[in-house]
Enzyme design. Sequence first.
Site, short mmCIF file in Angstrom:
data_model
loop_
_atom_site.label_atom_id
_atom_site.label_comp_id
_atom_site.label_asym_id
_atom_site.label_seq_id
_atom_site.Cartn_x
_atom_site.Cartn_y
_atom_site.Cartn_z
N GLU A 15 0.77 -1.22 0.00
CA GLU A 15 -0.16 -0.07 0.02
C GLU A 15 0.79 1.14 -0.08
OE1 GLU A 15 -2.61 0.25 3.33
OE2 GLU A 15 -3.53 2.28 2.46
N LYS A 33 -2.72 -2.14 -3.05
CA LYS A 33 -3.63 -1.50 -2.44
C LYS A 33 -3.61 0.24 -2.68
CE LYS A 33 -6.09 -0.12 1.89
NZ LYS A 33 -6.62 -0.66 3.17
P1 13P Z 1 -9.22 4.26 4.54
O1 13P Z 1 -10.08 3.54 3.39
O2 13P Z 1 -9.84 4.85 5.58
O3 13P Z 1 -8.28 5.19 3.72
O4 13P Z 1 -8.19 3.14 5.07
C1 13P Z 1 -7.77 1.96 4.56
C2 13P Z 1 -6.50 1.77 4.97
O5 13P Z 1 -6.25 0.64 5.30
C3 13P Z 1 -5.55 2.63 4.97
O6 13P Z 1 -4.29 2.15 5.36
#
Ligand code: 13P
Length: 344
Positions: free
Chosen positions: A183, A225
């Site tokens: 991510e 992600k």
């Molecule tokens: P949000 O969808 O609130 O951005 O959170 C997702 C997430 O896991 C961020 O690391």
Amino acid sequence: MMDLDQLNEIALRMVAPGKGILAADESTGTIGKRFEGIGLENTETNRRNWREMLFRTEPAMSEHISGVILYDETLRQSSDDGTRLAELIAKAGAVPGIKVDTGAKDLAGAPGEKITEGLDGLRDRLNEYYELGARFAKWRAVINIGANGDESMPSQYCIGVNTHALARYAALCQEANIVPIVEPEVIMEGDHDIERCFEVTEYTLRKLYAELFDQGVVLEGTVLKPNMVISGSKCAEQASREEVAELTVQCLMNTVPAAVPGIAFLSGGQSDEDATAHLSIMNEGFDLPWPMTFSYGRALQAAPLKAWNGSNVEAGQAAFNHRARMNGLASLGEWNESLEQAAE
Ligand code: 13P
């Protein structure tokens, strides 16, 4: 021994059609901020009750949630009847996962920029998490865009060290037979326009896939992600939903190999409905090489948290069922606005 077939099978389950991931991995500090919004004390019992309420929600959990990202505490918690919360998730047919980074800290020598920590001791922690039932993990890198057109932020230094750390984390996960969610979040907060978000996201993803390659990470056993390509939240000119969908798809098509089993977006501060709409438009309008779904925290939990308000299980579960269904439909490109209104 690393089992590539198992990694690939889990990754595909995480992005199964009509389903997506619930990001319920807020650290104790972050969940405290969410609880403040409903005037609830941040105790271990309240954290457990809130999450147990979500994980027992049907049909949301068995029909629309493929996996749940947990925080360390939750992976070890049990409900009053002795069932482990991770077991509740697995019983509903979803995969339990675990956030393994220890947060984004100030990056030395780069004011305003962040580096995600948590590599020290990670091999041992991953082995323990596997024993506790986790089959995937998450690590979030934070990339800030400079204000007032400041092109020096993000620096190459920041993107370089963060993508390097993401790849080190991913390689360790795969060694432990845990699917890494990678991510790299380009932060939406800021006054930049959508073109600047495109440019930074594209550069970051190119660097990320170069690092993953250099460090021997097998893409078939990963899930990406990313953020969507979107106008900064303080930008005077906000792009339309169609523009967000089009630029996000273009950016990902330019950078993400087709070998990646799937993409699960973060919501990043978008409104609940924008997060759903953007996902649906992308799935409806484009021919994509990977499934695209959600891995939302706030956009899945804000409405249920308000409805639950500390104790109202029925209202909380109704709100979670609704958002999970809307996002499940969006992952198939089948959401539309009238479905939201019908529920009101
Ligand atoms: P949000 O969808 O609130 O951005 O959170 C997702 C997430 O896991 C961020 O690391």
